[in-house]
Design a protein around this motif. Structure first.
Motif, PDB file in Angstrom:
ATOM      1  N   GLU A 203      31.338   1.615  13.916  1.00  0.00           N
ATOM      2  CA  GLU A 203      29.908   1.861  14.126  1.00  0.00           C
ATOM      3  C   GLU A 203      29.586   3.336  13.910  1.00  0.00           C
ATOM      4  O   GLU A 203      30.389   4.218  14.212  1.00  0.00           O
ATOM      5  CB  GLU A 203      29.515   1.430  15.544  1.00  0.00           C
ATOM      6  N   PHE A 204      28.380   3.588  13.453  1.00  0.00           N
ATOM      7  CA  PHE A 204      27.960   4.958  13.187  1.00  0.00           C
ATOM      8  C   PHE A 204      27.284   5.606  14.388  1.00  0.00           C
ATOM      9  O   PHE A 204      27.285   6.816  14.526  1.00  0.00           O
ATOM     10  CB  PHE A 204      27.014   4.997  11.969  1.00  0.00           C
ATOM     11  N   ALA A 205      26.689   4.818  15.257  1.00  0.00           N
ATOM     12  CA  ALA A 205      25.941   5.371  16.387  1.00  0.00           C
ATOM     13  C   ALA A 205      26.799   5.396  17.649  1.00  0.00           C
ATOM     14  O   ALA A 205      27.628   4.522  17.872  1.00  0.00           O
ATOM     15  CB  ALA A 205      24.684   4.543  16.644  1.00  0.00           C
ATOM     16  N   GLU A 206      26.613   6.419  18.486  1.00  0.00           N
ATOM     17  CA  GLU A 206      27.303   6.514  19.773  1.00  0.00           C
ATOM     18  C   GLU A 206      26.439   7.338  20.716  1.00  0.00           C
ATOM     19  O   GLU A 206      25.259   7.604  20.439  1.00  0.00           O
ATOM     20  CB  GLU A 206      28.698   7.127  19.613  1.00  0.00           C
ATOM     21  N   ALA A 207      27.016   7.752  21.854  1.00  0.00           N
ATOM     22  CA  ALA A 207      26.238   8.454  22.886  1.00  0.00           C
ATOM     23  C   ALA A 207      25.603   9.738  22.360  1.00  0.00           C
ATOM     24  O   ALA A 207      24.492  10.108  22.769  1.00  0.00           O
ATOM     25  CB  ALA A 207      27.141   8.765  24.076  1.00  0.00           C
ATOM     26  N   VAL A 208      26.290  10.425  21.454  1.00  0.00           N
ATOM     27  CA  VAL A 208      25.750  11.670  20.892  1.00  0.00           C
ATOM     28  C   VAL A 208      24.434  11.410  20.169  1.00  0.00           C
ATOM     29  O   VAL A 208      23.470  12.174  20.283  1.00  0.00           O
ATOM     30  CB  VAL A 208      26.775  12.312  19.936  1.00  0.00           C
ATOM     31  N   ASP A 209      24.362  10.308  19.440  1.00  0.00           N
ATOM     32  CA  ASP A 209      23.151   9.994  18.679  1.00  0.00           C
ATOM     33  C   ASP A 209      21.978   9.659  19.595  1.00  0.00           C
ATOM     34  O   ASP A 209      20.834   9.999  19.299  1.00  0.00           O
ATOM     35  CB  ASP A 209      23.438   8.837  17.726  1.00  0.00           C
ATOM     36  N   GLU A 210      22.285   9.009  20.725  1.00  0.00           N
ATOM     37  CA  GLU A 210      21.227   8.715  21.692  1.00  0.00           C
ATOM     38  C   GLU A 210      20.682  10.001  22.296  1.00  0.00           C
ATOM     39  O   GLU A 210      19.471  10.146  22.494  1.00  0.00           O
ATOM     40  CB  GLU A 210      21.774   7.796  22.792  1.00  0.00           C
ATOM     41  N   ALA A 211      21.580  10.959  22.592  1.00  0.00           N
ATOM     42  CA  ALA A 211      21.138  12.234  23.156  1.00  0.00           C
ATOM     43  C   ALA A 211      20.299  13.018  22.149  1.00  0.00           C
ATOM     44  O   ALA A 211      19.279  13.639  22.507  1.00  0.00           O
ATOM     45  CB  ALA A 211      22.350  13.054  23.586  1.00  0.00           C
ATOM     46  N   LEU A 212      20.715  12.994  20.885  1.00  0.00           N
ATOM     47  CA  LEU A 212      19.947  13.712  19.860  1.00  0.00           C
ATOM     48  C   LEU A 212      18.600  13.048  19.607  1.00  0.00           C
ATOM     49  O   LEU A 212      17.603  13.725  19.307  1.00  0.00           O
ATOM     50  CB  LEU A 212      20.751  13.771  18.559  1.00  0.00           C
TER      51      LEU A 212
END
Length: 307
Positions: A203-212
């Motif tokens: 998967e490309f999305a993770e917690a960092v992407d949610e924060a950004l």
């Protein structure tokens, strides 16, 4: 089962061992008359005299002689099954094999100290490490593994858990990466870099992407790899940066292992959720003293590495 009185097996075992109604009665705490009535019931159930008079003593019939070893084995097994579970064991003499499912990062960082601690305390115990391609609880439910270590995944209410350590994400980049020199590290500068992401599922999305996303930012993910060690290797030799758990930096977060790889760690310029690394097991082994020891030694090794 209403037609079977299993107490008769115990009485038969003692009668055949003693060859005497009186001595059997003493062993079972019964009166001779009660023991005699029990022998009569056994004769009626089996259709055989079992014990017959030979002068002043009783001797077993051929049928009873054939039964004696089987009856004794069954009664011993029944006693073993129905006695209270063992609460303590001698770890030094324990002989068993534990199957533990872990991530590649755990295998790299903590497998060696765990094996050393286990071998010192229990030299006859073997451990089988199994890499986990997912967080499905099936292997625990089916008894294919004894323990899983990692982030709790698919909800499974019946599984037991124990917190091993609290972790967080940090960034890594090669030693001379432009992000780590000159200007202050901002969310905008971080997002503008090329990124390598570690994901077992690709998967490309993770917690960092949610924060950004909360800052209306999106990072440029160029590579996805299965594990954090892979991401660290790529970050060391390219302009890509990665976000990895703090525990992956090495014991107590010391950066010496990173320097050998040619990478540096840095704090992310935004907050991400705390990561809880737990031990997970099935209730079927919850009270087992050997498994309890396994859980304790895993927790002790994790505390020593990341107090």
């Amino acid at each position: 089962m209403e037609e079977i009185d299993l107490n008769l097996l115990v009485a038969l075992d003692v009668l055949l061992a003693e060859g005497s109604v009186t001595e059997a009665a003493k062993r079972l705490g019964l009166s001779p008359s009660a023991m005699s009535r029990t022998l009569s019931r056994l004769r009626a159930v089996t259709g055989d005299p079992l014990l017959v008079r030979a002068g002043r003593s009783l001797v077993p019939t051929r049928f009873a002689e054939a039964l004696q070893d089987r009856v004794h084995a069954v009664t011993q097994d029944a006693r073993a099954i129905l006695r209270p579970a063992i609460s303590e064991i001698d770890i030094a003499t324990l002989e068993t094999t534990f199957s533990v499912r872990v991530s590649e990062a755990f295998l790299e960082l903590l497998a060696a100290p765990l094996v050393a601690a286990m071998t010192e305390a229990a030299p006859h115990v073997r451990i089988r490490f199994v890499l986990k391609p997912d967080k499905e609880p099936r292997m625990l439910r089916e008894g294919l593994i004894d323990l899983e270590i990692g982030v709790l995944g698919v909800p499974a209410p019946e599984l037991r858990t124990r917190l091993l350590l609290r972790d967080r994400l940090v960034g890594i980049a090669r030693e001379d990466h432009p992000l780590l020199t000159g200007e202050a590290l901002t969310s905008e500068r971080y997002a503008a870099c090329s990124h390598v992401v570690a994901s077992r599922k690709g998967e490309f999305a993770e917690a960092v992407d949610e924060a950004l996303a909360w800052k209306n930012l999106k990072r440029d993910i160029r590579v996805v790899v299965p594990g954090y060690p892979d991401a660290m290797r790529i970050a060391a030799s390219t302009d890509f940066i990665a976000a990895i758990p703090f525990s992956c930096l090495g014991k107590r977060g010391v950066n010496e292992p990173l320097a050998a790889r040619g990478v540096r760690s840095f704090e992310l310029p935004f907050e991400t959720p705390e990561i809880h690394i737990v031990a997970i097991w099935h209730p079927r082994v919850d009270a087992d003293p050997a498994h309890r020891w396994l859980r304790d030694i895993v927790a002790r090794v994790c505390r020593a590495a990341y107090p």
